[in-house]
Design a protein around this motif. Structure first.
Motif, PDB file in Angstrom:
ATOM      1  N   ALA A 141       0.856  -1.176   0.000  1.00  0.00           N
ATOM      2  CA  ALA A 141       0.000   0.000   0.000  1.00  0.00           C
ATOM      3  C   ALA A 141       0.899   1.235   0.000  1.00  0.00           C
ATOM      4  N   VAL A 143       1.096   5.494   0.639  1.00  0.00           N
ATOM      5  CA  VAL A 143       0.574   6.770   1.134  1.00  0.00           C
ATOM      6  C   VAL A 143       1.651   7.818   0.914  1.00  0.00           C
ATOM      7  N   GLY A 152      -3.592   8.541  -0.293  1.00  0.00           N
ATOM      8  CA  GLY A 152      -3.439   7.102  -0.464  1.00  0.00           C
ATOM      9  C   GLY A 152      -3.774   6.707  -1.888  1.00  0.00           C
ATOM     10  N   GLN A 168      -4.612   2.904   4.948  1.00  0.00           N
ATOM     11  CA  GLN A 168      -4.118   4.203   4.508  1.00  0.00           C
ATOM     12  C   GLN A 168      -4.634   5.314   5.415  1.00  0.00           C
ATOM     13  N   ALA A 173      -3.850   9.232   5.795  1.00  0.00           N
ATOM     14  CA  ALA A 173      -4.324   9.711   4.495  1.00  0.00           C
ATOM     15  C   ALA A 173      -5.650  10.451   4.651  1.00  0.00           C
ATOM     16  N   LEU A 176      -8.244   9.635  -0.474  1.00  0.00           N
ATOM     17  CA  LEU A 176      -8.115   8.270  -0.983  1.00  0.00           C
ATOM     18  C   LEU A 176      -8.444   8.305  -2.473  1.00  0.00           C
TER      19      LEU A 176
END
Length: 283
Positions: A141, A143, A152, A168, A173, A176
């Protein structure tokens, strides 16, 4: 800076990389002219090509990819953050990545993200997809700290996996992203509720640029590029599948405000799942 403009670009990518790069540039310039300092394109900005051999013939490394090069140049020229939602990139190991790319206002790459969740589905009316047959899934993942917000990165089918965006959000974050090439069938059923749900449950803005319309390779995508605030309100949307620029002014302070009102990120608790099997009752 608390308030700023963001943009989601709705495209109808063809099987021609050159035409798609030109369309991408035109839309980015349009968004910047409207004051957007962050501009996001949809999944598979470079090309939507169903035939694997045709796709592989146009693949380039990230350093040589025309979409990546154009995005960096536009970010530098216009002084904005350019987010390529994703494009197909040749990996050094010979595999293919469905990769998002993020460039700052100096044209410097800040981050890349390889789509984690592969769209392997069998839908109604015989519509079937096996993304894993072409693409190598990512494993991390991402960020990113931008000058104006923490963001994110996600891509399309990732939207159905809330744990990715929860992680995230827990990493701070406030925005998104879910750039997509949603099928018309799944988009009509689920697009809006998924976008708003991810925003609400994480107290975050959601920005999702989308592909839209009937494409040269035969697929049909839903469009409806969208920007949602942390309370789940739709700030801006293309209510169609035509190419478009969707712009909204967001106040990033709305994210911590939403999280303070409904602090579910803080209130979450660990738990175990107990499966209780009920014995059959003899008839």
């Amino acid at each position: 800076m608390s308030s700023f403009k963001v943009a989601a670009l709705q495209m109808r990518s063809t099987t021609s990389l050159e035409r798609n790069v030109a369309a991408f540039e035109e839309l980015v310039r349009n968004a910047a002219a409207q004051g957007a300092i962050y501009v996001q394109s949809p999944e598979m900005t470079g090309a939507l090509v169903r035939d694997k051999e045709s796709l592989r013939a146009m693949l380039r490394s990230e350093a040589e990819d025309p979409v990546a090069l154009k995005a960096a140049a536009l970010a530098r020229e216009l002084g904005i953050v350019v987010h390529v939602g994703s494009t197909a990139i040749a990996r050094p190991d010979g595999k293919v990545a469905n990769r998002g790319l993020l460039y700052d206002g100096a044209g410097v790459k800040l981050a890349s993200y390889d789509k984690i969740h592969m769209f392997d589905v069998d839908l109604d009316n015989g519509e079937s997809w096996r993304e894993s047959a072409t693409y190598q899934p990512g494993t991390r993942a991402v960020v990113v700290d931008l000058p104006f917000a923490r963001l994110g990165m996600g891509v399309c089918y990732d939207v159905r996996f809330p744990q990715l965006f929860r992680a995230q959000a827990l990493a701070g974050a406030q925005i998104l992203t879910m750039p997509a090439a949603f099928t018309r069938q799944t988009g009509e059923a689920h697009w809006h509720v998924l976008q708003r749900a991810r925003a609400i449950e994480n107290g975050a803005f959601v920005i999702s640029a989308a592909q839209g319309g009937l494409h040269e390779d035969g697929r049909e995508t839903y469009g409806h590029s969208i920007i949602v605030d942390p309370w789940g309100r739709v700030l801006a949307e293309a209510d169609h599948a035509e190419p478009a620029v969707v712009v909204a002014e967001i106040d990033i302070a709305a994210s911590p405000q939403a999280r303070s009102k409904v602090p579910n990120l803080k209130n979450a608790r660990e738990f175990e799942v107990e499966l209780i099997r009920v014995p059959e009752i003899a008839s």
